[in-house]
Each structure stands twice: as structure tokens, then as C-alpha cells.
Write an enzyme that holds these catalytic residues in place. Structure first.
Site, PDB file in Angstrom:
ATOM      1  N   GLU A  48       0.941  -1.385  -0.347  1.00 26.20           N
ATOM      2  CA  GLU A  48      -0.038  -0.068   0.046  1.00 26.20           C
ATOM      3  C   GLU A  48       1.114   1.230  -0.130  1.00 26.20           C
ATOM      4  O   GLU A  48       1.302   1.219   0.420  1.00 26.20           O
ATOM      5  CB  GLU A  48      -1.070  -0.010   1.355  1.00 26.20           C
ATOM      6  CG  GLU A  48      -0.296   0.150   2.304  1.00 26.20           C
ATOM      7  CD  GLU A  48      -0.629  -0.231   3.777  1.00 26.20           C
ATOM      8  OE1 GLU A  48      -2.180  -0.860   3.564  1.00 26.20           O
ATOM      9  OE2 GLU A  48      -0.957   0.398   4.807  1.00 26.20           O
TER      10      GLU A  48
ATOM     11  N   CYS B  31       3.448   8.856   0.342  1.00 28.04           N
ATOM     12  CA  CYS B  31       4.263   6.815   1.799  1.00 28.04           C
ATOM     13  C   CYS B  31       4.395   5.828   0.990  1.00 28.04           C
ATOM     14  O   CYS B  31       3.061   5.505   0.483  1.00 28.04           O
ATOM     15  CB  CYS B  31       3.228   6.836   2.998  1.00 28.04           C
ATOM     16  SG  CYS B  31       4.162   5.866   4.267  1.00 28.04           S
TER      17      CYS B  31
ATOM     18  N   CYS C   6       7.697  -7.122   6.502  1.00 28.91           N
ATOM     19  CA  CYS C   6       8.812  -6.608   7.271  1.00 28.91           C
ATOM     20  C   CYS C   6       9.174  -7.217   7.866  1.00 28.91           C
ATOM     21  O   CYS C   6       8.424  -8.160   8.657  1.00 28.91           O
ATOM     22  CB  CYS C   6       8.316  -5.162   8.012  1.00 28.91           C
ATOM     23  SG  CYS C   6       9.879  -5.076   8.392  1.00 28.91           S
TER      24      CYS C   6
ATOM     25  N   CYS D 158       8.977  -5.433  14.672  1.00 29.10           N
ATOM     26  CA  CYS D 158       8.410  -4.172  15.787  1.00 29.10           C
ATOM     27  C   CYS D 158       7.038  -5.057  16.525  1.00 29.10           C
ATOM     28  O   CYS D 158       5.957  -5.250  15.461  1.00 29.10           O
ATOM     29  CB  CYS D 158       8.209  -3.290  15.140  1.00 29.10           C
ATOM     30  SG  CYS D 158      10.164  -3.038  14.259  1.00 29.10           S
TER      31      CYS D 158
ATOM     32  N   CYS E 257       3.526  -3.630  15.665  1.00 31.31           N
ATOM     33  CA  CYS E 257       3.641  -2.702  14.008  1.00 31.31           C
ATOM     34  C   CYS E 257       2.909  -3.316  13.209  1.00 31.31           C
ATOM     35  O   CYS E 257       2.937  -4.675  13.421  1.00 31.31           O
ATOM     36  CB  CYS E 257       5.076  -1.962  14.117  1.00 31.31           C
ATOM     37  SG  CYS E 257       4.479  -1.859  11.490  1.00 31.31           S
TER      38      CYS E 257
ATOM     39  N   CYS F 116      -0.193   2.003   9.611  1.00 26.66           N
ATOM     40  CA  CYS F 116       0.417   1.503   9.035  1.00 26.66           C
ATOM     41  C   CYS F 116       0.523  -0.387   8.946  1.00 26.66           C
ATOM     42  O   CYS F 116       0.294  -0.679   9.900  1.00 26.66           O
ATOM     43  CB  CYS F 116       1.929   1.235   9.389  1.00 26.66           C
ATOM     44  SG  CYS F 116       3.749   0.094   9.680  1.00 26.66           S
TER      45      CYS F 116
HETATM   46  N1  SAH Z   1      10.605   0.612   8.413  1.00 26.61           N
HETATM   47  C1  SAH Z   1      10.442   1.721   8.975  1.00 26.61           C
HETATM   48  C2  SAH Z   1      10.380   2.291   7.996  1.00 26.61           C
HETATM   49  C3  SAH Z   1       8.130   1.672   8.237  1.00 26.61           C
HETATM   50  S1  SAH Z   1       7.627   1.986   9.556  1.00 26.61           S
HETATM   51  C4  SAH Z   1      10.732   2.472  10.008  1.00 26.61           C
HETATM   52  O1  SAH Z   1      10.538   1.521  10.985  1.00 26.61           O
HETATM   53  O2  SAH Z   1      11.500   3.408  10.495  1.00 26.61           O
HETATM   54  C5  SAH Z   1       6.782   3.755   9.693  1.00 26.61           C
HETATM   55  C6  SAH Z   1       6.845   4.554  11.115  1.00 26.61           C
HETATM   56  O3  SAH Z   1       5.129   4.003  11.170  1.00 26.61           O
HETATM   57  C7  SAH Z   1       7.411   4.249  12.529  1.00 26.61           C
HETATM   58  O4  SAH Z   1       8.201   4.918  12.572  1.00 26.61           O
HETATM   59  C8  SAH Z   1       6.952   2.783  13.219  1.00 26.61           C
HETATM   60  O5  SAH Z   1       7.327   3.488  13.848  1.00 26.61           O
HETATM   61  C9  SAH Z   1       6.045   3.974  12.939  1.00 26.61           C
HETATM   62  N2  SAH Z   1       4.025   2.842  13.779  1.00 26.61           N
HETATM   63  C10 SAH Z   1       4.305   1.140  13.130  1.00 26.61           C
HETATM   64  N3  SAH Z   1       2.786   0.464  13.795  1.00 26.61           N
HETATM   65  C11 SAH Z   1       2.458   1.877  14.105  1.00 26.61           C
HETATM   66  C12 SAH Z   1       1.543   1.784  15.188  1.00 26.61           C
HETATM   67  N4  SAH Z   1       0.527   0.785  15.521  1.00 26.61           N
HETATM   68  N5  SAH Z   1       1.224   3.113  15.817  1.00 26.61           N
HETATM   69  C13 SAH Z   1       1.986   3.875  15.412  1.00 26.61           C
HETATM   70  N6  SAH Z   1       3.077   4.300  14.499  1.00 26.61           N
HETATM   71  C14 SAH Z   1       3.462   3.176  13.867  1.00 26.61           C
HETATM   72 FE1  SF4 Z   2       9.373  -2.929  10.138  1.00 29.45          FE
HETATM   73 FE2  SF4 Z   2       7.248  -1.928  10.796  1.00 29.45          FE
HETATM   74 FE3  SF4 Z   2       9.443  -2.432  12.499  1.00 29.45          FE
HETATM   75 FE4  SF4 Z   2       9.990  -0.634  10.349  1.00 29.45          FE
HETATM   76  S1  SF4 Z   2       7.916  -0.652  12.497  1.00 29.45           S
HETATM   77  S2  SF4 Z   2      10.980  -2.609  10.980  1.00 29.45           S
HETATM   78  S3  SF4 Z   2       8.062  -1.960   8.986  1.00 29.45           S
HETATM   79  S4  SF4 Z   2       8.082  -3.632  12.015  1.00 29.45           S
END
Ligand code: SAH
Ligand code: SF4
Length: 373
Positions: free
Chosen positions: A116, A129, A136, A140, A143, A358
Site C-alpha cells: 500500500e 508514503c 517486514c 516490531c 506494528c 501502517c
Molecule cells: N520500517 C521503517 C519504515 C516503515 S514504518 C521504520 O520502522 O522506520 C513507519 C513508522 O510507522 C515507524 O516510525 C513506526 O514506528 C510507525 N508505526 C508502526 N506501527 C505503528 C502503529 N501501530 N501506530 C503508530 N505508528 C506506528
Molecule cells: Fe518493520 Fe514495522 Fe518495525 Fe518498521 S516499524 S521496521 S515496518 S516492523
């Protein structure tokens, strides 16, 4: 193309004759190719070299969807292109408009996988974006993309196509900002991300201002070094999200490999252009990382790094074991950083009503696709 970037390409091409990558059926995939690779291709076709520049312009500036559209290219060359090449665009599977005006675009890739992009309308410009991987591997715990696991890297063509298709969809307007904050960890796919970014920021290509392209990372230190060396002039964002290794280890397992101290050292060493700053993203999670003690540690950790801080209130999902802090807590966190002279902006996720946070929308599509089977 500026003389120096041309020189870089010539140097980078090495001894081999660099050509665009090939698809399984032997056709060249052109999106993501640089001018040097297109020149070699044009020569292989026995065409005059200036055709490469025309092709480059059509692909990246005009966002052409077919060779047929490229009306100033000779019929013979068009035919050769049809027989030997594809542009490599992906398909738009769905577009949803949110109440807040943002749009989610779901793309279907050639192998049936979904990713997306999110298009956000700001005052009088767009921020786009984009995704860089299907899923991934970083995993995390807050996420949805991480929750879904890793499927594969996106190719340079797939990465570039997201920008081109959205540019078409907004009547040729170019998004002012492009952020690599969709699905995936861009610094774990630099073999594809760097060539894609090169054509997107090339003044004769898509011509997005390099400083308005932001690569976001969970903190892959070797990738940060390589990105710096690629000298693209793009901006860097770090998803920090915690102020102690103890908490960050739990939120972002990658922290066990690249802990906070080394990550911040790599930030200090990152070759920033004059007057530029690193963005630190900090997802606020209730009772996990949202206290004033955290804010104090954060202020201390970032001392001396030219930076701004994006505070992102957690976007809840039934699959994720976290909550969003109260508004009061969020504001108190911001206020503390202000007082320490940091620029700290609260950023709410866009498109929450359409499952846009995300990874959520593509997760929905993945689920739908698996039901179809
Ligand atoms: N993998 C890279 C880029 C994609 S994630 C990274 O982690 O930086 C983009 C952003 O979305 C990251 O800063 C992450 O911390 C945030 N993010 C992921 N899941 C989220 C959620 N449930 N609520 C708010 N922000 C979130
Ligand atoms: Fe991957 Fe989500 Fe962590 Fe970014 S925040 S590195 S997309 S798992």
C-alpha cells in the site's frame, strides 16, 4: 543530466555493460533503470543514443504507462521495446478516501501480493508514503506490518511505479514529499531502494527534491552508512520509540543487534547536508514509553544531534497488545521536549477510519486474498 551525476553513473557502471534487470521471460524491466543502462539498451537495439534520454523522460517525468504513449519515439524502436522490454508498472487494486482527505492506494504486484501507499493532502501539496518490502522481517511488536511477517523485497520497478501511478492519479501533479514509511524496512532492501531513489530525485527524471524524500529506518546501522555513502541527499528518519535498551529490545527486536548507543553514534556520523536535520519518530505507547522520565531521557539522548522529533500516538489494532496514551500525557510529553528546545510535533496517523495505519490496509487485502483461494 548534470555533468557530475553523469560522471558518477559512468564510474558506477564498471567494466560490465550495465543493462536493466530481466524478467523471467527474458524481457528487460525498465522502471528503475538509470540513463546509463538505458543507453546501453538503446545501443543494443541499434538505435541512436538520444533515444535513451527520450525514454528516460517518458518513464520518469511523464510517467508513461505504455510504449505506445511515447509518441516522439520512432515506430521501429517502439516495436523493439514492445518485443524486448516491459515498463514494469504494478496494478492499482483499490483506492479508498478517508474522512481526513487522505487516500490509501492498494497495489497488486505481479505475483499477486499486496502493498500500500498513502497519499496525504497537506495545505497545498501532497505527501506520499510508499512501501519498500512486502511485509517486514524486523518484527516490531507494535506494528501491523511486522505482525504479518516478511514475504519479499520489492524491486526497483515496483518502488518507482508507486510514485508514477500516484502522479498519474493526481493529474500529473508531483507529490512534494515522498516518505519511505509504508510497509517494509528500506535499509534492508538497499540494492533496490538506492537505484529507485536515484531516478526519483534525478532533476531530469522524476525530479522530486532530494531533501523532500525521507528514508525511515528502524536503525539498521550498516544500511545508514551505505545510504550516506550513496550521497543521494535524501533525508533520514529514525524510528527510535524508546529511551532505554531494555524497553527498545521488547518493542523493536532489532535493538538487540543495533542498540541505542551505536544507533545514535551512526546518526551523529551520518553525512547531513548543511542546515538539515534527522527526524526521530517516537510512537507513544501507554505506560510503556510515555512518562516524563522517558521525555527527559529522550532529550538527553538526542543532545547535540541536529534533529526534530515526531511524536506518533499509537494507532491501536485488535491484534496488538498496546494502547494509546491519554491526550494529556501526549501533550505533557511534547511540552517537556519544547522546554528543552526541541522541535517536537504530534503526528496522528492518517486514514484511521479506512484501516490505513501502517500495514493495516494491505493486511486486510491479504486476508481477503487468502479467503478467495
Ligand atoms: N520500517 C521503517 C519504515 C516503515 S514504518 C521504520 O520502522 O522506520 C513507519 C513508522 O510507522 C515507524 O516510525 C513506526 O514506528 C510507525 N508505526 C508502526 N506501527 C505503528 C502503529 N501501530 N501506530 C503508530 N505508528 C506506528
Ligand atoms: Fe518493520 Fe514495522 Fe518495525 Fe518498521 S516499524 S521496521 S515496518 S516492523
Amino acid at each position: 543530466m548534470a555533468a557530475n551525476s553523469q560522471h558518477r553513473e559512468l564510474k558506477g557502471a564498471g567494466r560490465d555493460i550495465a543493462l536493466p534487470p530481466k524478467r523471467r521471460d527474458g524481457k528487460y524491466i525498465l522502471l528503475g533503470a538509470n540513463l546509463w543502462e538505458l543507453r546501453n539498451l538503446v545501443q543494443q537495439a541499434g538505435m541512436p543514443v538520444f533515444r535513451a534520454k527520450q525514454l528516460f523522460h517518458w518513464m520518469y517525468h511523464r510517467a508513461a504507462l505504455s510504449f505506445e504513449e511515447m509518441h516522439n519515439i520512432s515506430r521501429v524502436f517502439q516495436q523493439w521495446l514492445e518485443e524486448n522490454c516491459v515498463l514494469g508498472h504494478i496494478d492499482i487494486a483499490d483506492v479508498r478516501e478517508s474522512r481526513d482527505g487522505s487516500r490509501k492506494v492498494v497495489f497488486r504486484l505481479a505475483d499477486g501480493k499486496y502493498v500500500e501507499s498513502v497519499l496525504i493532502k497537506e495545505e497545498d501539496w501532497y505527501t506520499l508514503c510508499i512501501s519498500t518490502q512486502v511485509g517486514c522481517a524486523v518484527g516490531c511488536t507494535f506494528c501491523m506490518t511486522g505482525y504479518g511477517g516478511f514475504q519479499r523485497n520489492m524491486t526497483r520497478a515496483e518502488i518507482v511505479s508507486q510514485v508514477m501511478l500516484v502522479k498519474r492519479a493526481i493529474h500529473g501533479e508531483l507529490p512534494r514529499n515522498v516518505v519511505l514509511m509504508g510497509m517494509g524496512e528500506p535499509l534492508l532492501n538497499l540494492d533496490e531502494v538506492i537505484p529507485a531513489l536515484r531516478v526519483l530525485v534525478d532533476p531530469e527524471g522524476t525530479a522530486i527534491a532530494a531533501r523532500r524524500v525521507t528514508v525511515s529506518t528502524s536503525g539498521i546501522i550498516p544500511g545508514m552508512k551505505r545510504l550516506g555513502e550513496a550521497d543521494l541527499g535524501v533525508s533520514l528518519a529514525i524510528s527510535l520509540n524508546a529511551t532505554s535498551n531494555e524497553v527498545r529490545d521488547v518493542l523493536m527486536p532489532i535493538n538487540k543487534t543495533y542498540p541505542i548507543e551505536g544507533l545514535l553514534e551512526a546518526c551523529r556520523e551520518f553525512p547531513l547536508r548543511p542546515r538539515r536535520r534527522i527526524t526521530f519518530e517516537y510512537v507513544l505507547l501507554k505506560d510503556i514509553n510515555d512518562t516524563l522520565e522517558d521525555a527527559r531521557r529522550l532529550a538527553r539522548l538526542l543532545m547535540g544531534i541536529p534533529c526534530k522529533i515526531n511524536l506518533i500516538p499509537f494507532n491501536p489494532d485488535p491484534n496488538l497488545p498496546f494502547e494509546r496514551p491519554s491526550e494529556e500525557r501526549i501533550l505533557a510529553f511534547q511540552e517537556f521536549l519544547y522546554r528543552k528546545n526541541y522541535t517536537a510535533i504530534i503526528r496522528y496517523s492518517k486514514g484511521v477510519d479506512i484501516g490505513g495505519a501502517c500495514g493495516q490496509l494491505a493486511a486486510h487485502w491479504r486476508a481477503a486474498a487468502s479467503q478467495e483461494k
